[in-house]
Design a protein around this motif. Structure first.
Motif, PDB file in Angstrom:
ATOM      1  N   ARG A   1      62.439  47.519  40.716  1.00  0.00           N
ATOM      2  CA  ARG A   1      61.216  46.757  40.491  1.00  0.00           C
ATOM      3  C   ARG A   1      60.062  47.716  40.210  1.00  0.00           C
ATOM      4  N   VAL A   2      59.230  47.329  39.251  1.00  0.00           N
ATOM      5  CA  VAL A   2      58.019  48.075  38.927  1.00  0.00           C
ATOM      6  C   VAL A   2      56.857  47.107  39.112  1.00  0.00           C
ATOM      7  N   THR A   3      55.905  47.472  39.968  1.00  0.00           N
ATOM      8  CA  THR A   3      54.739  46.631  40.197  1.00  0.00           C
ATOM      9  C   THR A   3      53.546  47.259  39.494  1.00  0.00           C
ATOM     10  N   MET A   4      52.884  46.438  38.700  1.00  0.00           N
ATOM     11  CA  MET A   4      51.770  46.912  37.891  1.00  0.00           C
ATOM     12  C   MET A   4      50.525  46.107  38.242  1.00  0.00           C
ATOM     13  N   ALA A   5      49.461  46.791  38.651  1.00  0.00           N
ATOM     14  CA  ALA A   5      48.195  46.126  38.948  1.00  0.00           C
ATOM     15  C   ALA A   5      47.448  45.890  37.645  1.00  0.00           C
TER      16      ALA A   5
ATOM     17  N   ALA B   1      42.656  42.720  31.092  1.00  0.00           N
ATOM     18  CA  ALA B   1      43.804  43.484  30.594  1.00  0.00           C
ATOM     19  C   ALA B   1      44.181  43.121  29.161  1.00  0.00           C
ATOM     20  N   ALA B   2      43.952  41.900  28.751  1.00  0.00           N
ATOM     21  CA  ALA B   2      44.235  41.455  27.376  1.00  0.00           C
ATOM     22  C   ALA B   2      45.674  41.710  26.964  1.00  0.00           C
ATOM     23  N   VAL B   3      46.614  41.315  27.831  1.00  0.00           N
ATOM     24  CA  VAL B   3      48.031  41.423  27.491  1.00  0.00           C
ATOM     25  C   VAL B   3      48.717  40.090  27.737  1.00  0.00           C
ATOM     26  N   SER B   4      49.788  39.879  27.018  1.00  0.00           N
ATOM     27  CA  SER B   4      50.653  38.730  27.272  1.00  0.00           C
ATOM     28  C   SER B   4      51.683  39.184  28.296  1.00  0.00           C
TER      29      SER B   4
ATOM     30  N   LEU C   1      59.691  43.720  36.159  1.00  0.00           N
ATOM     31  CA  LEU C   1      58.290  44.102  36.039  1.00  0.00           C
ATOM     32  C   LEU C   1      57.460  43.007  36.692  1.00  0.00           C
ATOM     33  N   VAL C   2      56.769  43.370  37.774  1.00  0.00           N
ATOM     34  CA  VAL C   2      55.977  42.416  38.543  1.00  0.00           C
ATOM     35  C   VAL C   2      54.500  42.762  38.367  1.00  0.00           C
ATOM     36  N   PHE C   3      53.689  41.750  38.179  1.00  0.00           N
ATOM     37  CA  PHE C   3      52.261  41.963  37.981  1.00  0.00           C
ATOM     38  C   PHE C   3      51.497  41.592  39.245  1.00  0.00           C
ATOM     39  N   SER C   4      50.687  42.516  39.708  1.00  0.00           N
ATOM     40  CA  SER C   4      49.802  42.279  40.838  1.00  0.00           C
ATOM     41  C   SER C   4      48.412  42.081  40.242  1.00  0.00           C
ATOM     42  N   ARG C   5      47.954  40.857  40.225  1.00  0.00           N
ATOM     43  CA  ARG C   5      46.682  40.553  39.564  1.00  0.00           C
ATOM     44  C   ARG C   5      45.512  40.849  40.495  1.00  0.00           C
ATOM     45  N   LYS C   6      44.613  41.656  39.991  1.00  0.00           N
ATOM     46  CA  LYS C   6      43.450  42.102  40.751  1.00  0.00           C
ATOM     47  C   LYS C   6      42.186  41.482  40.175  1.00  0.00           C
ATOM     48  N   PRO C   7      41.220  41.152  41.027  1.00  0.00           N
ATOM     49  CA  PRO C   7      39.956  40.595  40.525  1.00  0.00           C
ATOM     50  C   PRO C   7      39.116  41.688  39.861  1.00  0.00           C
TER      51      PRO C   7
ATOM     52  N   CYS D   1      26.812  47.916  41.416  1.00  0.00           N
ATOM     53  CA  CYS D   1      25.430  48.076  40.997  1.00  0.00           C
ATOM     54  C   CYS D   1      25.097  49.571  40.932  1.00  0.00           C
ATOM     55  N   LYS D   2      24.589  50.015  39.783  1.00  0.00           N
ATOM     56  CA  LYS D   2      24.220  51.421  39.628  1.00  0.00           C
ATOM     57  C   LYS D   2      23.032  51.807  40.509  1.00  0.00           C
ATOM     58  N   ILE D   3      22.210  50.828  40.843  1.00  0.00           N
ATOM     59  CA  ILE D   3      21.001  51.123  41.606  1.00  0.00           C
ATOM     60  C   ILE D   3      21.283  51.232  43.101  1.00  0.00           C
ATOM     61  N   CYS D   4      21.913  50.183  43.662  1.00  0.00           N
ATOM     62  CA  CYS D   4      22.121  50.179  45.118  1.00  0.00           C
ATOM     63  C   CYS D   4      23.539  50.541  45.541  1.00  0.00           C
ATOM     64  N   GLY D   5      24.495  50.556  44.594  1.00  0.00           N
ATOM     65  CA  GLY D   5      25.856  50.933  44.922  1.00  0.00           C
ATOM     66  C   GLY D   5      26.705  49.831  45.516  1.00  0.00           C
ATOM     67  N   VAL D   6      26.159  48.630  45.657  1.00  0.00           N
ATOM     68  CA  VAL D   6      26.919  47.521  46.212  1.00  0.00           C
ATOM     69  C   VAL D   6      28.004  47.109  45.227  1.00  0.00           C
ATOM     70  N   GLU D   7      29.217  46.934  45.735  1.00  0.00           N
ATOM     71  CA  GLU D   7      30.338  46.516  44.900  1.00  0.00           C
ATOM     72  C   GLU D   7      30.768  45.111  45.295  1.00  0.00           C
ATOM     73  N   THR D   8      31.096  44.308  44.298  1.00  0.00           N
ATOM     74  CA  THR D   8      31.548  42.947  44.548  1.00  0.00           C
ATOM     75  C   THR D   8      32.654  42.604  43.557  1.00  0.00           C
ATOM     76  N   THR D   9      33.437  41.605  43.873  1.00  0.00           N
ATOM     77  CA  THR D   9      34.483  41.139  42.969  1.00  0.00           C
ATOM     78  C   THR D   9      34.121  39.804  42.375  1.00  0.00           C
ATOM     79  N   MET D  10      34.628  39.558  41.209  1.00  0.00           N
ATOM     80  CA  MET D  10      34.322  38.305  40.512  1.00  0.00           C
ATOM     81  C   MET D  10      35.603  37.555  40.236  1.00  0.00           C
TER      82      MET D  10
END
Length: 81
Positions: free
Chosen positions: A27-31, A36-39, A61-67, A72-81
């Motif tokens: 098994r190969v797991t791919m994040a 990603a723009a792939v089928s 081939l297993v896909f691990s889907r990530k958000p 933010c370049k100014i404050c450094g806060v990271e968030t997911t969408m």
């Protein structure tokens, strides 16, 4: 596009198998992210064909889907969408 990705993944698997003296890869797991723009079905199918040609058999081939993560370049806060 998917064919070149499948070839690259198979080559990486082959190199890792040789470097680590692996007998088989099952098994190969791919994040992947939303941009990603792939089928996924096409890539999985092509990977099976290419992996077989590289002597890897037919690992799953297993896909691990990530958000999507943004920071933010100014404050450094990271968030997911």
């Amino acid at each position: 596009h998917e064919y070149s990705l499948a070839c690259s993944i198979a080559e990486i698997c082959q190199e890792c198998a040789q470097a680590n003296r692996l007998v088989a890869i099952h098994r190969v797991t791919m994040a992947v992210g939303p941009l990603a723009a792939v089928s996924f079905d096409t890539l999985a199918f092509l990977f099976g064909e290419v992996a077989d040609q590289h002597g890897l058999g037919r690992p799953e081939l297993v896909f691990s889907r990530k958000p999507l993560a943004v920071r933010c370049k100014i404050c450094g806060v990271e968030t997911t969408m």
